[in-house]
Write an enzyme that holds these catalytic residues in place. Structure first.
Site, PDB file in Angstrom:
ATOM      1  N   PHE A 108      11.564   6.442   2.549  1.00  0.00           N
ATOM      2  CA  PHE A 108      11.520   6.687   3.998  1.00  0.00           C
ATOM      3  C   PHE A 108      10.877   5.550   4.772  1.00  0.00           C
ATOM      4  O   PHE A 108      11.072   5.414   5.973  1.00  0.00           O
ATOM      5  CB  PHE A 108      10.810   8.019   4.291  1.00  0.00           C
ATOM      6  CG  PHE A 108       9.345   7.911   4.627  1.00  0.00           C
ATOM      7  CD1 PHE A 108       8.392   7.823   3.632  1.00  0.00           C
ATOM      8  CD2 PHE A 108       8.920   7.915   5.941  1.00  0.00           C
ATOM      9  CE1 PHE A 108       7.034   7.729   3.944  1.00  0.00           C
ATOM     10  CE2 PHE A 108       7.574   7.824   6.272  1.00  0.00           C
ATOM     11  CZ  PHE A 108       6.632   7.722   5.267  1.00  0.00           C
ATOM     12  N   LYS A 109      10.128   4.707   4.077  1.00  0.00           N
ATOM     13  CA  LYS A 109       9.473   3.590   4.755  1.00  0.00           C
ATOM     14  C   LYS A 109      10.487   2.670   5.449  1.00  0.00           C
ATOM     15  O   LYS A 109      10.144   1.961   6.386  1.00  0.00           O
ATOM     16  CB  LYS A 109       8.658   2.767   3.757  1.00  0.00           C
ATOM     17  CG  LYS A 109       7.662   3.542   2.911  1.00  0.00           C
ATOM     18  CD  LYS A 109       6.471   4.034   3.699  1.00  0.00           C
ATOM     19  CE  LYS A 109       5.269   4.386   2.847  1.00  0.00           C
ATOM     20  NZ  LYS A 109       5.451   5.547   1.975  1.00  0.00           N
TER      21      LYS A 109
END
Ligand SMILES: *Cc1c(COP(=O)(O)O)cnc(C)c1O
Length: 497
Positions: A108-109
């Site tokens: 998700f970064k």
């Protein structure tokens, strides 16, 4: 818009400078002076906008000093994600899984770190900053690769990533040490994530206290960790996007509440959810899901934050964190902006390893958050159950959030009716050994991570993300290691080179 430090209102700057600095010079974190001053109409985002349109509006409202936000968003996301809508929402059983891992590094970064280089470059242009910016990053596994992917070969910028030598998965490590680019450095630290993060924060503190440290280097420091407000702002987008999808699918009407379960480490992802709520998005409860490093569960239950406990290595390594940086921002907000209190608690944490917040602050926190945790065995059972019942493969971090969402549904705090969105923060192919073992019902899988990926792909009928499948044959380019007390020296040596 004015940004202030969580530890002192005297320290302030605009959004451009807050993004460039990464962290306030007194060791605090930058926040908008008042959320109540931000005029934002959430309804304009939740009826059929594309994800990029939502991003433009939402990031623009938190960082209004940036010009041409639309263009920055376009450049950040164009063609980089597997799906046009960037963060798809998938119905799994009665819950909804928000897939945040469809970007270039499968975690998700990517959502934030695709955008941060655009923000930093724009801030440099707009403020006329011609110095070199060195990005310092401590990673529990996923931020490192996503930051390298975002910042490699960006003009005027360099990046150094520190990761815990034995604290990341083999896939995560390979992703980082094979990174190409002429401005990147990757260094393994003999210590855990907290050691890496503390070491990096110390460099910032030294640099702000002692102007001589970087004198004549033509370099300033910034951060790609979620201590940088430019990392947090893009993460608000997917809360609005998920809500919009639920409206579109007819699951809710505009105005209805939705709950979100968030696998939490440094408290950045879940704090973005709170920001979204403050901008008006009808969020019921935010579920703070931890693994066996359950310092946040204890804190949100008792008001006592105590990091003096064993650091446990789990199958969800990106959440193996005992000092959760962004909680400081939440403390500021929950104590109604009392910078003195926040500075005091942070001082106690530094000196004695624990602090206790007052009753009113705790109540404010508990009105927003439900906290729970689950250990590796329980997370593994959740992966198996979700696969068996719904044919959906989730990763180890997502499994923690799934389990804690179930704990919440059974608790008396649950309103009962709100739809539950479980944030899925990584592709199962990033942690293939643990995921395969869970699905096959064995305690350990006797193969390497790449064979595990292949078997997982056959079992689930889903493709291995190309960025991960190709890792095995890539050349290892980074072999640096350092003791945890050598981080400052390492940074200086790279800057002066
Ligand atoms: C970073 C990360 C988390 C934790 O997010 P925070 O913003 O640090 O709370 C959870 N899961 C994965 C896969 C991550 O990479």
């Amino acid at each position: 818009m004015k940004y202030i430090s969580t530890r002192s209102r005297e320290i302030s700057c605009d959004g451009l400078r807050a993004v460039l600095a990464g962290m306030a010079p007194d060791g605090g974190l930058f926040l908008p002076e008042s959320f109540d001053d931000i005029q934002f109409n959430y309804e304009s985002c939740v009826n059929g906008c594309s994800t990029k349109e939502i991003a433009t509006k939402v990031i623009g409202s938190i960082l209004p000093d940036f010009e041409n936000m639309k263009e920055l968003v376009e450049k950040a996301y164009n063609g980089k994600f597997e799906t046009e809508d960037i963060t798809p929402l998938v119905k799994v059983g009665d819950n909804y899984v928000l897939e945040l891992f469809r970007g270039p590094t499968s975690a998700f970064k990517d959502v934030a770190l695709s955008m941060l280089p655009q923000l930093i470059s724009a801030a440099k242009r707009q403020t006329g900053d011609s110095k070199k910016t060195m990005i310092l990053t401590a990673t529990s596994g996923d931020t490192g690769k996503a930051a390298l992917e975002g910042f490699h070969d960006v003009p005027g910028v360099g990046i150094i990533v520190f990761f815990p030598e034995n604290g990341v998965s083999e896939v995560q490590k390979l992703q980082m040490v094979t990174q190409q680019g002429n401005n990147v450095h990757v260094c393994a630290i003999k210590g855990n994530f907290d050691d890496a993060q503390t070491g990096v924060k110390k460099v910032f503190e030294l640099a702000s206290k002692d102007a001589k440290l970087l004198e004549n280097t033509g370099t300033t420091l910034s951060s790609a960790n979620s201590i940088n407000i430019g990392r947090l702002a893009p993460q608000l987008t997917y809360y609005f996007k998920a809500y919009s999808d639920l409206v579109r699918q007819g699951r809710i009407k505009v105005g209805d509440e939705v709950d979100f379960s968030v696998p939490t480490g440094n408290f950045g992802d879940i704090l973005a959810g709170y920001f979204a709520k403050r901008l008006g998005l009808p969020i019921g409860r935010l579920i703070c899901a931890s693994n066996a490093n359950n310092v946040l569960t204890e804190f949100l239950t008792t008001g006592i934050y105590n990091r003096k406990r064993p650091f446990i290595k789990t199958t969800s390594p990106s959440m193996d964190i005992l000092v959760s940086s962004n909680l400081e921002r939440m403390l500021f907000l929950a104590s109604n902006g009392d910078t003195q209190k926040v500075a005091g608690w942070m001082e106690e944490l530094k000196n004695s390893g624990e602090y206790k917040v007052d009753g009113e602050t705790l109540k404010n926190l508990q009105d927003t958050y439900f906290a729970g945790y689950c250990d590796d065995k329980t997370a593994s059972a959740a992966i198996a159950k979700v696969f068996k019942n719904y044919g959906y493969v989730c990763d180890t971090h997502t499994a923690v959030a799934w389990n804690v969402a179930e704990q919440y549904a059974k608790s008396e705090k649950a309103a009962g009716k709100n739809p539950m969105v479980v944030l899925s923060t990584a592709s199962p192919y990033k942690f293939p050994l643990a995921v395969l073992a869970a699905i096959e019902g064995t305690s350990k899988t006797e193969c390497d991570e790449f064979e595990a990926m292949e078997r997982l792909s056959k079992l689930s009928g889903t493709p291995i993300p190309p960025g991960l499948a190709g890792l095995r044959s890539k050349e290892i380019l980074h072999k640096d290691t350092a003791e945890k007390n050598e981080i400052t020296d390492y940074v200086l040596s790279k800057i002066k080179k």
